[in-house]
Design a protein around this motif. Structure first.
Motif, PDB file in Angstrom:
ATOM      1  N   THR A   1       0.836  -1.209   0.000  1.00  0.00           N
ATOM      2  CA  THR A   1       0.000   0.000   0.000  1.00  0.00           C
ATOM      3  C   THR A   1       0.864   1.250   0.000  1.00  0.00           C
ATOM      4  O   THR A   1       0.559   2.228  -0.693  1.00  0.00           O
ATOM      5  CB  THR A   1      -0.928  -0.001   1.231  1.00  0.00           C
ATOM      6  OG1 THR A   1      -1.709  -1.197   1.244  1.00  0.00           O
ATOM      7  CG2 THR A   1      -1.854   1.199   1.213  1.00  0.00           C
ATOM      8  N   PRO A  44      -9.136  -1.260   1.605  1.00  0.00           N
ATOM      9  CA  PRO A  44     -10.110  -1.877   2.512  1.00  0.00           C
ATOM     10  C   PRO A  44     -11.391  -2.329   1.822  1.00  0.00           C
ATOM     11  O   PRO A  44     -12.005  -3.321   2.249  1.00  0.00           O
ATOM     12  CB  PRO A  44     -10.397  -0.758   3.529  1.00  0.00           C
ATOM     13  CG  PRO A  44      -9.154   0.083   3.519  1.00  0.00           C
ATOM     14  CD  PRO A  44      -8.682   0.063   2.098  1.00  0.00           C
ATOM     15  N   GLN A  71      -3.235  -1.549   5.742  1.00  0.00           N
ATOM     16  CA  GLN A  71      -3.521  -0.659   4.623  1.00  0.00           C
ATOM     17  C   GLN A  71      -3.683   0.781   5.083  1.00  0.00           C
ATOM     18  O   GLN A  71      -3.201   1.715   4.427  1.00  0.00           O
ATOM     19  CB  GLN A  71      -4.778  -1.147   3.891  1.00  0.00           C
ATOM     20  CG  GLN A  71      -4.583  -2.454   3.148  1.00  0.00           C
ATOM     21  CD  GLN A  71      -5.876  -3.166   2.828  1.00  0.00           C
ATOM     22  OE1 GLN A  71      -6.955  -2.753   3.259  1.00  0.00           O
ATOM     23  NE2 GLN A  71      -5.778  -4.253   2.074  1.00  0.00           N
ATOM     24  N   ILE A  72      -4.348   0.986   6.211  1.00  0.00           N
ATOM     25  CA  ILE A  72      -4.507   2.335   6.750  1.00  0.00           C
ATOM     26  C   ILE A  72      -3.138   2.924   7.108  1.00  0.00           C
ATOM     27  O   ILE A  72      -2.809   4.072   6.769  1.00  0.00           O
ATOM     28  CB  ILE A  72      -5.428   2.324   7.985  1.00  0.00           C
ATOM     29  CG1 ILE A  72      -6.844   1.884   7.592  1.00  0.00           C
ATOM     30  CG2 ILE A  72      -5.455   3.694   8.649  1.00  0.00           C
ATOM     31  CD1 ILE A  72      -7.571   2.837   6.691  1.00  0.00           C
ATOM     32  N   ALA A 102      -8.628   3.976   2.585  1.00  0.00           N
ATOM     33  CA  ALA A 102      -7.298   4.213   3.133  1.00  0.00           C
ATOM     34  C   ALA A 102      -6.610   5.356   2.410  1.00  0.00           C
ATOM     35  O   ALA A 102      -5.906   6.163   3.025  1.00  0.00           O
ATOM     36  CB  ALA A 102      -6.453   2.931   3.030  1.00  0.00           C
ATOM     37  N   PHE A 145      -8.214   8.595   3.774  1.00  0.00           N
ATOM     38  CA  PHE A 145      -7.971   8.779   5.198  1.00  0.00           C
ATOM     39  C   PHE A 145      -6.509   9.113   5.480  1.00  0.00           C
ATOM     40  O   PHE A 145      -6.215   9.976   6.322  1.00  0.00           O
ATOM     41  CB  PHE A 145      -8.372   7.513   5.961  1.00  0.00           C
ATOM     42  CG  PHE A 145      -8.205   7.619   7.450  1.00  0.00           C
ATOM     43  CD1 PHE A 145      -9.137   8.308   8.220  1.00  0.00           C
ATOM     44  CD2 PHE A 145      -7.124   7.030   8.083  1.00  0.00           C
ATOM     45  CE1 PHE A 145      -8.982   8.412   9.589  1.00  0.00           C
ATOM     46  CE2 PHE A 145      -6.964   7.124   9.456  1.00  0.00           C
ATOM     47  CZ  PHE A 145      -7.890   7.823  10.214  1.00  0.00           C
ATOM     48  N   GLY A 146      -5.581   8.458   4.800  1.00  0.00           N
ATOM     49  CA  GLY A 146      -4.169   8.703   5.039  1.00  0.00           C
ATOM     50  C   GLY A 146      -3.770  10.134   4.756  1.00  0.00           C
ATOM     51  O   GLY A 146      -3.036  10.763   5.538  1.00  0.00           O
ATOM     52  N   TRP A 155     -15.727   6.472   2.548  1.00  0.00           N
ATOM     53  CA  TRP A 155     -15.812   5.176   3.206  1.00  0.00           C
ATOM     54  C   TRP A 155     -17.068   4.427   2.751  1.00  0.00           C
ATOM     55  O   TRP A 155     -16.982   3.286   2.297  1.00  0.00           O
ATOM     56  CB  TRP A 155     -15.839   5.346   4.730  1.00  0.00           C
ATOM     57  CG  TRP A 155     -14.550   5.829   5.302  1.00  0.00           C
ATOM     58  CD1 TRP A 155     -14.112   7.120   5.379  1.00  0.00           C
ATOM     59  CD2 TRP A 155     -13.508   5.019   5.865  1.00  0.00           C
ATOM     60  NE1 TRP A 155     -12.871   7.163   5.960  1.00  0.00           N
ATOM     61  CE2 TRP A 155     -12.474   5.899   6.281  1.00  0.00           C
ATOM     62  CE3 TRP A 155     -13.355   3.661   6.085  1.00  0.00           C
ATOM     63  CZ2 TRP A 155     -11.304   5.446   6.872  1.00  0.00           C
ATOM     64  CZ3 TRP A 155     -12.194   3.200   6.688  1.00  0.00           C
ATOM     65  CH2 TRP A 155     -11.180   4.080   7.071  1.00  0.00           C
TER      66      TRP A 155
END
Length: 423
Positions: free
Chosen positions: A63, A135, A159-160, A248, A251-252, A268
């Motif tokens: 990832t 995800p 992954q996150i 992910a 969010f990252g 999401w």
């Protein structure tokens, strides 16, 4: 390039012997009678825990690499857009989002970056973890049972963390602000953005299910198709939603920038709904036995010649399975051993000790296997060998067939009999 097989050593240094380690590296422990691991220090771990750790590590690194190169290329695209725009409108954004200027060259560059980065890294990590990096993809594979739920939860965390690490490294390594966040643009509403993300993710996930989860001859090329699926999805989605398709990924970047838009939840919910939609359609075509609608697409020339399709009687995927194609002895025809396709003919029979037994319709996958010691007329068998089951010989594909082949074009399976020239 002509290269040797890699050494089993962790690191092969110039002063070390050129001989490959045997018993000390991957030998058998005389006490436990088990093969030693390449890294003896982790030998105390149960295999299941060790495999979970491998998948978590692989998904984190995969990832990270996928998003690192995609984000870096996106930075380049946005910098080019800013330089081309005298006023900088739409390129340098206060919230760190991707350039929302309707610049086809910039959008094409970003789409190519994400598609090619996924294709390369998915291909690299395909044998280690499956190359998920998402995800939503993990959820889909867990729903169809391809990935256990415990492992899915563990690699979800990886992954996150990989996405956060990639965002942080790109932000610190490359000059200028980080402009890779996913935001709505082009007048897209929240509801529109939600469904755009859902349908784009559904395409990506369904591609993965059909090319990677469904095993076939082209599975090893699945990463190319998956990368192209992300590429065309990004072409459609970057301008309107930023083209996330990956919780992910969004969010990252948000963690590193310290900024989440009020509608961040669509990045999401949208991909997760898309994964569920893809799984539902995948299960639908599987329940309907999709293999019978367009059979033979995975056959080579010899298999296609041996295949006979009776649509009226072929009801299941097993009825249109790949036909058995064997290398025969010059003096023995395929008909003598009933190794040709049954062709969905009602009169198709296979030999047995008590005479002829009607075989099911289709291409041999479900035919009755003759008793162990039965031998077709005109063939000979030694007393200490057994007859090979008719249709089971090459069902495991080219690798199994190559392993069974003996010099001279004949075949032998351990414990199998000699049927004329077929072994």
């Amino acid at each position: 390039m002509n290269i040797d097989k890699p050494s089993d050593r962790f690191m092969n240094l110039p002063f070390m012997s050129s001989k490959k380690p045997t018993d000390t590296g991957m030998g058998t422990n005389p006490v436990t009678k088990r093969r030693e691991l390449r890294l003896p220090l982790i030998g105390f771990l149960p295999n299941k825990i060790r495999n979970h750790f491998i998948c978590m590590l692989g998904e984190f690194v995969g990832t990270f690499l996928f998003l690192f190169f995609a984000f870096a290329a996106t930075q380049v695209a946005n910098a080019a857009a800013a330089a081309a725009n005298v006023n900088g409108n739409g390129a340098q954004t206060s919230d760190g989002s991707i350039s929302q200027a309707p610049n086809a060259q910039t959008l094409m560059f970003i789409a190519l970056a994400f598609g090619f980065s996924l294709a390369v890294n998915a291909w690299v990590f395909f044998r280690i973890t499956g190359g998920l990096f998402n995800p939503a993809v993990t959820l889909a594979l867990a729903l169809i049972g391809a990935v256990p739920w415990i492992r899915a939860a563990l690699i979800f965390i990886s992954q996150i963390l990989g996405a956060i690490a990639a965002s942080a490294v790109v932000s610190g390594l490359f000059p200028g602000p980080l402009n890779v966040a996913t935001t709505l643009g082009g007048g897209t509403s929240i509801v529109q953005g939600l469904f755009i993300e859902m349908f784009l993710t559904a395409l990506l996930v369904f591609t993965i299910l059909m090319l990677a989860a469904e095993k076939h001859k082209g599975t090893f090329l699945a990463p190319i198709g998956i990368g192209l699926a992300l590429f065309i999805a990004e072409l459609a989605g970057v301008f309107f939603t930023g083209g996330s398709l990956n919780p992910a990924r969004s969010f990252g970047v948000g963690v590193v920038l310290g900024h989440f838009p009020g509608y961040h939840w669509i990045y999401w919910l949208g991909p997760f709904l898309g994964a569920i939609l893809a799984v539902a359609f995948y299960r639908l075509v599987k329940v309907l036995e999709y293999e019978t609608a367009n059979p033979g697409q995975d056959f080579n020339e010899k298999e296609a010649d041996a295949f006979e399709f009776d649509e009226d009687n072929a009801a299941t995927g097993a009825d249109v399975a790949r036909p058995v194609v064997a290398v025969m002895s010059p003096g023995l025809g395929a008909d003598d051993l009933r190794l040709q396709s049954a062709g969905s003919r009602d009169s198709a029979t296979v030999p047995s000790s008590s005479g002829s037994v009607p075989g099911p319709n289709g291409n041999g996958a479900g035919r009755v296997v003759p008793p162990i010691n039965s031998v077709p007329a005109g063939a000979s068998a030694t007393s200490n060998e057994k007859t090979r089951p008719v249709d089971a010989a090459y069902r495991n594909g080219p690798a199994a067939e190559a392993g069974a082949q003996q010099p001279g074009g004949t075949y032998r399976v351990s414990g199998a009999s000699t049927l004329g020239g077929l072994r």
